[in-house]
Design a protein around this motif. Sequence first.
Motif, PDB file in Angstrom:
ATOM      1  N   THR A   1      55.509  39.697   3.519  1.00 57.22           N
ATOM      2  CA  THR A   1      56.235  39.396   4.767  1.00 57.22           C
ATOM      3  C   THR A   1      56.705  40.680   5.427  1.00 57.22           C
ATOM      4  O   THR A   1      57.069  41.649   4.760  1.00 57.22           O
ATOM      5  CB  THR A   1      57.456  38.498   4.483  1.00 57.22           C
TER       6      THR A   1
ATOM      7  N   THR B   1      56.637  37.065   8.897  1.00 58.73           N
ATOM      8  CA  THR B   1      55.700  36.356   8.027  1.00 58.73           C
ATOM      9  C   THR B   1      54.634  37.354   7.591  1.00 58.73           C
ATOM     10  O   THR B   1      54.789  38.571   7.755  1.00 58.73           O
ATOM     11  CB  THR B   1      55.096  35.139   8.767  1.00 58.73           C
TER      12      THR B   1
ATOM     13  N   LEU C   1      51.297  30.149   4.586  1.00 61.30           N
ATOM     14  CA  LEU C   1      52.273  30.395   5.646  1.00 61.30           C
ATOM     15  C   LEU C   1      53.154  29.192   5.938  1.00 61.30           C
ATOM     16  O   LEU C   1      54.048  29.266   6.785  1.00 61.30           O
ATOM     17  CB  LEU C   1      51.562  30.830   6.937  1.00 61.30           C
TER      18      LEU C   1
ATOM     19  N   VAL D   1      53.115  27.541  12.923  1.00 58.03           N
ATOM     20  CA  VAL D   1      53.671  28.252  11.777  1.00 58.03           C
ATOM     21  C   VAL D   1      55.147  28.528  12.045  1.00 58.03           C
ATOM     22  O   VAL D   1      55.554  28.718  13.208  1.00 58.03           O
ATOM     23  CB  VAL D   1      52.934  29.581  11.502  1.00 58.03           C
TER      24      VAL D   1
ATOM     25  N   ILE E   1      59.049  32.800   7.640  1.00 54.91           N
ATOM     26  CA  ILE E   1      58.545  32.066   6.490  1.00 54.91           C
ATOM     27  C   ILE E   1      59.721  31.712   5.566  1.00 54.91           C
ATOM     28  O   ILE E   1      60.628  32.511   5.338  1.00 54.91           O
ATOM     29  CB  ILE E   1      57.469  32.893   5.747  1.00 54.91           C
ATOM     30  N   SER E   2      59.744  30.480   5.087  1.00 49.76           N
ATOM     31  CA  SER E   2      60.878  29.996   4.305  1.00 49.76           C
ATOM     32  C   SER E   2      60.815  30.517   2.871  1.00 49.76           C
ATOM     33  O   SER E   2      59.752  30.891   2.358  1.00 49.76           O
ATOM     34  CB  SER E   2      60.890  28.466   4.305  1.00 49.76           C
TER      35      SER E   2
ATOM     36  N   THR F   1      58.533  28.397   0.674  1.00 52.61           N
ATOM     37  CA  THR F   1      57.102  28.713   0.792  1.00 52.61           C
ATOM     38  C   THR F   1      56.764  29.941  -0.035  1.00 52.61           C
ATOM     39  O   THR F   1      55.723  29.992  -0.709  1.00 52.61           O
ATOM     40  CB  THR F   1      56.742  28.944   2.264  1.00 52.61           C
TER      41      THR F   1
END
Length: 975
Positions: free
Chosen positions: A807, A846, A934, A954, A958-959, A962
Amino acid sequence: MWMLLSGQSTQSAGNLLSADERAWLNAHPNISLTMWDDYAPISFKGEDGKLQGFMPDYIKLLESKLNYKFKQVVPTKEESHSSGKRSAHEDVISLLADTQDRRVYWSFTPTLLSFPLNIVARNDAPKDLTLSQLNNMKLSVVQGYASQEFVQENYPQIKLDLVNNTCQGLQHVAFHESVAILTDLPVASWCLKTQGLIDIKVAGQSEFKYEMSLAVRNDWPILFTIIQKGMKAVSKSERQALQNRWLDQGAFEQSWMYSNRVWLIALVLFLLLSALIRVYVWDSNMQSNVLHRITNVSDDDKKLEQISDVSSGLTTRILILLCIILTLLGTLITTEQWVSHQDRVLLGVLVATLMLVMLFGGYKLGSIRRNEENQSLFEQLASQIKTRQMAEKSAKEQTLRLFKQQKAIQILTQTQTQKTTEEIFKEITQVSAETLNVERVSIWLLDSDKQMLECVDLYLKTKSLHTTANPLLAKELPEYFQFISQNRVLAANDVIAHPSTVEFRQGYAQENNIGAILDGSIWLNGNMIGAVCCEHTTDSREWTLDEQGFVGSICDVVRLTIETDRRRSAEQALLQHSEELEVMVEARTLSLQESEQRLTSVIKYAPIPILTIKMDGEIIEFNPEAERVTGFSRSEAIGKNFIDIFVVKESFKKAIGIGIGTKRGEAFRNVELIFKCADGRKIEFECSIVKAGKNGVSDVGQMIAIGQDITQKKVLQASLIKARESAESADRIKSMFVASMSHELRTPLNSIIGFLGVVLQGMSGDLNTKQKDQLGRAYHSAKHLLSLISDVIDISKIEAGFLEIHTESFALKPMFNEVVNVIHHIADGKHLNLQIDCSEDIILETDRKRLYQAILNVVSNAVKYTEAGSVTVEAKIINEELIITTQDTGIGISPSGLEQLFKPFERAESHLKIKTLGTGLGLYLTRKILTQLLGGSIEVESQVGVGSTFTIRVPVKISEQTLLNNQSILEDQPL
């Protein structure tokens, strides 16, 4: 008329402007409008300190059309618009001439006022005077006006006398300070009237024309459009009315009256003196005639009548004479502009003479008035005596009527509970006819649709007959229905003359010879339900107020009768409903008993354990299946605490929480608990527990617990999980092998591609055409094979769990530029219109490389499969989610092709399949990257021959979940 025009403008203002224009006006509530206070009669300050003139009235009319109020501003003497510059507080100027310098700052509306500039001079000036004849002479012009700029540019030899306003310039002309003034006639006429200047004329006309408009700041084009719409809404008649009121040019015209003013004044004076002599003669003759006629009449009433006649005639003549005198005097005073400076002494003598004449006439008329007042006292005395006698007679008659009406109401109210509704209606109509002394009285009730009045009883007094009449329809009598539904009483003294009963003239009234109608409306719960009609036949009749009130009371009696009837019907219906309810309760009780028996049978023979438990945990029901599963008999379980007898230590805390939640009304389904049996075995149960019984105190009510032994099911699930893990481990090992082999293949393949590139560049010697073609094919095949191997490696790493996420925070716009650099040559070769719509401020957090790989696959596919037209890519953020839409005008995809689109090694069937290289792994890999790495998704919509739309979604960031899911599944396992 002004209020009417304003109202009409306000009503149409909503349709005059668009929604955007109205919203813009609402957002700018303080738009300033500059208006001069020294430009009479166009715009000037009146005696009350407020602006008046043509432009203030026109602005009010414009504001009514736009339904908007401007903030009016009066400029100071230091402010000038000769240069055209705009002050910070100025939005609109009224008025302003259109010049080149001013257009830099202002936008000008169509011409509002247009005046030619005239040369105004003294009466001794030559006729048809021109500006060229005034060289080296002094000409007055208003400082800062467009006329100053005109003279300076075209007639530099003229000496300018700069004045503050037109009135000052005319004074300079009158007092020989300048030869003439260049101005427009409306303003000049106003100044001549208000200042009393004489010996002034229009000597000539210049070629310059004043064309003045509203000036609007040019950085607000929407305001310019709004004002233009408002000006178009002002009609020609409205504008002409304002011009007729303010822009008068008649001060320069000398009428016949002005020329013969001395003779007119003498004639008026002669007529006034003659009229006063005639009044004196009338006074003497009338007084002698009055005394003579009074002494010759013996009867007092006749004396009063004679005096009244004489005084009336004398008063009328005197009033007419006074009106003539005051009218002539007002005419002389209001036309002061007739009188020149030389005639003002004569006017003073005339006014003084008229005042003396009026004083003398007032004295004589006062004596006449006193005589009239004396006679008026006699007339008032006689009138009061006559009025008192009539009032006493009327009061006696009214008292008798009220007593009779009160007695009738008392009789009708006492019989309400002793007779039927039909009998009461008949009694009401009969008593009302006798009390009011009318021929016909009837009661009508309105139908459910309120479109018809139906007669329930009609009483004919002379025949002593109760009957009915045909219904009255609302569509035939709309005025009558509207009036009776909005008013308590309808009193029509003459059926034909009253607007609400004139509809009866050709039908109902004519057939029954009705002359007057007194109707009252019956109201119940705020709704009109009928009417009581009292009809006088033969001729008209004046209905008194007490008779109208009596009809209203009769309507109340009818309403009370209807309410009583409805209450009786409701009581009977309630009694019948109570009997039916008792039967239903008995049937329901029997049904409940049967249901309880069925429920007992179900619990007894159910193949699963069922327990009924009190809120405090005591078992009160234990079915046979529960006995079989747990080994406890019903007698051993009943009365015991559920948790003490069944729940083991591992499930104790969980069971307590379920019990507390059930008391609050919560329902628990498929809850796993470990219980102990009578022989000491532990078994796992899947339970459902709900509350049943009464609500209220926590220890009141019951719980129903249903359980199922899932011990064997758990053993089977554990074995299946182990089998699945073994299969997944084997699949990961396979993917690891494929990824490793693909990696090993890529190393020699890169060498092949490198050496082929060296040879093709001629670094190892020259090649002939055939060798270049063959080596070029080998080079491109090796590149395609490398791309295939790279995709296989990525897919294998994803499936094996080895593809890590890196990321970083980056801007999206540069990534799109990289995508365009890679594929633009393909688009240019097909002459495609490639459009990228992406904001500069979109920042993502991300994996940049993987997102780039997914976007490149989708956009390159769109370019490859589009032969002509365009490819449009749009990126936007909605609810912390990046949405990228790629729309093309390509060949499209069939429904069967869409089903196979994201499967590996599958390509949609089309005529471009052979021409376009591909392995069928691009979209499969793209979907894997977006969904598994993603945390996003990809969707597609397509129509054959029209084009396709791919949508990528998306998260902007990004969590953590994930990232956690993407960690290698082999990290915690030994190799």
